[in-house]
Scaffold this motif. Structure first.
Motif, PDB file in Angstrom:
ATOM      1  N   ILE A   8       0.799  -1.122  -0.010  1.00  0.00           N
ATOM      2  CA  ILE A   8       0.084  -0.039   0.139  1.00  0.00           C
ATOM      3  C   ILE A   8       1.081   1.253   0.089  1.00  0.00           C
ATOM      4  O   ILE A   8       0.590   2.391  -0.752  1.00  0.00           O
ATOM      5  CB  ILE A   8      -0.774   0.026   1.156  1.00  0.00           C
ATOM      6  N   GLU A  15       2.046   1.799  -3.518  1.00  0.00           N
ATOM      7  CA  GLU A  15       1.159   2.087  -4.438  1.00  0.00           C
ATOM      8  C   GLU A  15       0.754   3.645  -4.126  1.00  0.00           C
ATOM      9  O   GLU A  15       0.571   4.256  -5.103  1.00  0.00           O
ATOM     10  CB  GLU A  15       0.039   1.130  -4.469  1.00  0.00           C
ATOM     11  N   THR A  30     -12.018  -1.916   1.660  1.00  0.00           N
ATOM     12  CA  THR A  30     -10.743  -1.450   1.725  1.00  0.00           C
ATOM     13  C   THR A  30      -9.977  -2.077   0.560  1.00  0.00           C
ATOM     14  O   THR A  30      -8.947  -1.597   0.132  1.00  0.00           O
ATOM     15  CB  THR A  30     -10.179  -2.354   2.910  1.00  0.00           C
ATOM     16  N   GLY A  31     -10.193  -3.212  -0.007  1.00  0.00           N
ATOM     17  CA  GLY A  31      -9.618  -3.640  -1.273  1.00  0.00           C
ATOM     18  C   GLY A  31      -9.986  -2.778  -2.412  1.00  0.00           C
ATOM     19  O   GLY A  31      -9.357  -2.999  -3.378  1.00  0.00           O
ATOM     20  N   ALA A  32     -11.105  -1.936  -2.402  1.00  0.00           N
ATOM     21  CA  ALA A  32     -11.010  -1.370  -3.213  1.00  0.00           C
ATOM     22  C   ALA A  32     -10.667   0.111  -3.315  1.00  0.00           C
ATOM     23  O   ALA A  32     -11.093   0.887  -4.181  1.00  0.00           O
ATOM     24  CB  ALA A  32     -12.803  -1.187  -3.788  1.00  0.00           C
ATOM     25  N   LEU A  70      -9.022   4.888   1.715  1.00  0.00           N
ATOM     26  CA  LEU A  70      -8.390   3.754   2.512  1.00  0.00           C
ATOM     27  C   LEU A  70      -8.764   4.036   4.229  1.00  0.00           C
ATOM     28  O   LEU A  70      -9.147   3.201   4.863  1.00  0.00           O
ATOM     29  CB  LEU A  70      -6.828   3.543   2.267  1.00  0.00           C
ATOM     30  N   TRP A  83      -2.782  -7.571  -2.831  1.00  0.00           N
ATOM     31  CA  TRP A  83      -3.429  -7.155  -1.466  1.00  0.00           C
ATOM     32  C   TRP A  83      -4.742  -6.844  -1.675  1.00  0.00           C
ATOM     33  O   TRP A  83      -5.566  -6.940  -0.768  1.00  0.00           O
ATOM     34  CB  TRP A  83      -2.493  -5.869  -0.991  1.00  0.00           C
ATOM     35  N   ARG A  84      -5.094  -6.317  -2.815  1.00  0.00           N
ATOM     36  CA  ARG A  84      -6.764  -5.978  -3.143  1.00  0.00           C
ATOM     37  C   ARG A  84      -7.777  -7.314  -2.995  1.00  0.00           C
ATOM     38  O   ARG A  84      -8.507  -7.409  -2.591  1.00  0.00           O
ATOM     39  CB  ARG A  84      -6.983  -5.277  -4.237  1.00  0.00           C
ATOM     40  N   ASN A  85      -7.016  -8.162  -3.790  1.00  0.00           N
ATOM     41  CA  ASN A  85      -7.782  -9.587  -3.830  1.00  0.00           C
ATOM     42  C   ASN A  85      -7.786 -10.289  -2.384  1.00  0.00           C
ATOM     43  O   ASN A  85      -8.642 -10.988  -2.166  1.00  0.00           O
ATOM     44  CB  ASN A  85      -7.285 -10.519  -4.835  1.00  0.00           C
TER      45      ASN A  85
END
Length: 430
Positions: free
Chosen positions: A36, A39, A92-94, A101, A163-165
């Motif tokens: 995170i 990114e 959170t994943g999106a 976040l 991390w998103r998935n």
């Protein structure tokens, strides 16, 4: 005495499972911090704010959730909060940046804030007093179990799918638990078709002996001014500070200090939580045995809290003075295990003193826990930014633990305070 029927332990198992889901969900972000950060281009201070955002939401909803659990019960309360926190994990994943976040973490805190007060209400209605610490230990052991199994699970999910998935997978877990809870749980054991007459008699017998006292209201002032409860709140704040510090910053501490990759961090993080799980189970049962043998809440509850916090304070010191990975892991394992060992005792004291206001009182205690959930990650993040390391944060941990030991030894006298509150134990909070 053997009891024909053990359905109350099915309820405890359901509470354990939902707490596993709860803690894997709330801790998963700590393993995604490096990805995170890369990114979104965040500093350690900003990451600390994101991690602490959970505590803000938790603080807002904890007391309200406790009052609601006392009023409407655990069945509906748990159904609603699990639904909302599942949505928050997916959000959170999106996330697309710092603000989304941050908002997702606040929402997750709002949803999870009522969870432990709601659990306290469920346990107080389904377990007799002499099984409280055992039942609470079996429910709360889910916290270190979740963090032990979650460490390799989450780190490997991130490595395999990103991390998103990983967050989307976590969101599915709550959806699977909800229908089981709605079908198997009822507010009172007498309303459940799975409870035998013998088990119902066993559950209700000890509570029945307290009938006949005048139902005078327990006022809010009593919940804050009773010395045992007040010192319990502070000790629980310190417990929470330890938990949120290691839950949120342990992976990053190991990565920065000893240059481990994510998979190594996941496996090195298992031992502290695994040891904590074993100690929680043992100490919970031990507390009830001491109570049955001695009849002293001070011996059964207070000394456990003070002793384990003292050991945790001492265990922090080698982490600061010795620069060695294995010394650090061993010391962290002792510190985490000791700080969490008496977890059931904090909860049991609430039901020991005010069983009919367990949700509300636990809500107050959870406010202290929520404050630690905000302060531990935020203070640590800024300390790392300012000093470039974790030493000041560790010294603060040790000092806080010592303060809780002093507070408990001086003011935590549940036998005396129970006698003062006894005529009021059947009352509701006004």
């Amino acid at each position: 005495m053997r009891v024909k029927g053990h359905y109350r332990w099915v309820i405890v198992a359901l509470l354990c499972v939902v707490t596993v889901i709860n803690y894997i969900d709330r801790s998963a972000i700590s393993f995604a911090v490096s990805d995170i950060t890369a990114e979104f281009g965040l500093s350690a201070g900003q990451i600390g704010l994101v991690l602490g955002a959970f505590g803000l939401g938790y603080f807002v909803s904890a007391l309200v959730g406790g009052v609601a659990a006392d009023k409407v019960g655990s069945r509906l309360s748990f159904a609603l909060i699990v639904l909302v926190w599942t949505l928050a994990i997916g959000w959170t994943g999106a996330a697309i940046g710092f603000m989304t976040l941050y908002a997702a973490r606040v929402t997750l805190g709002l949803a999870e804030g009522p969870s432990f007060p709601t659990m306290e209400v469920a346990v107080s209605r389904w377990l007799p007093p002499e099984e409280l610490a055992t039942a609470l230990a079996r429910s709360l052991v889910a916290v270190p179990v979740a963090l032990a199994i979650g460490s390799p699970l989450v780190s490997n999910l991130i490595a395999a799918f990103g991390w998103r998935n990983m967050f989307f997978v976590m969101a599915a877990m709550g959806v699977l638990w909800l229908p089981l809870w709605w079908f198997l749980y009822r507010e009172s054991p007498k309303d459940s078709r799975f409870v035998t007459e013998a088990e119902l008699k066993h559950i209700s017998a000890k509570w029945e002996t307290e009938k006949g006292y005048k139902k005078a209201p327990i006022r809010w002032k009593r919940l804050f001014s009773t010395p045992t409860l007040a010192s319990n709140y502070w000790a629980y704040f310190v417990f929470g500070y330890f938990l949120f510090f290691f839950m949120n910053w342990l992976p990053e501490f190991l990565r920065r200090s000893y240059h481990l990759d994510l998979s190594q961090v996941g496996y090195f993080a298992i031992s502290p939580w695994a040891v904590a799980a074993l100690l929680m189970l043992w100490f919970g049962g031990w507390s009830d045995k001491i109570l049955r043998r001695s009849g002293s809440l001070r011996k059964a509850r207070s000394y456990q809290i003070a002793g384990t916090q003292a050991l945790a304070a001492l265990a922090i010191i080698p982490i600061v003075v010795v620069d060695n990975l294995y010394v650090a892991i061993a010391s962290i394992t002792v510190a985490v295990g000791a700080s969490m060992a008496a977890n059931a005792a904090y909860y049991a004291v609430v039901v020991d003193l005010v069983p009919r206001a367990a949700g509300t009182t636990m809500g107050i205690m959870t406010l202290c826990f929520a404050a630690s959930g905000f302060l531990a990650p935020v203070i640590t993040g800024y300390a790392v930014d300012i000093t470039g390391g974790f030493r000041p944060a560790f010294w603060l941990l040790s000092a806080l633990a010592i303060s809780s030991v002093v507070g408990v030894l001086l003011f935590h006298r549940p036998d005396l305070d129970k006698q003062k509150l006894l005529p009021l134990q059947k009352a509701a909070v006004e």
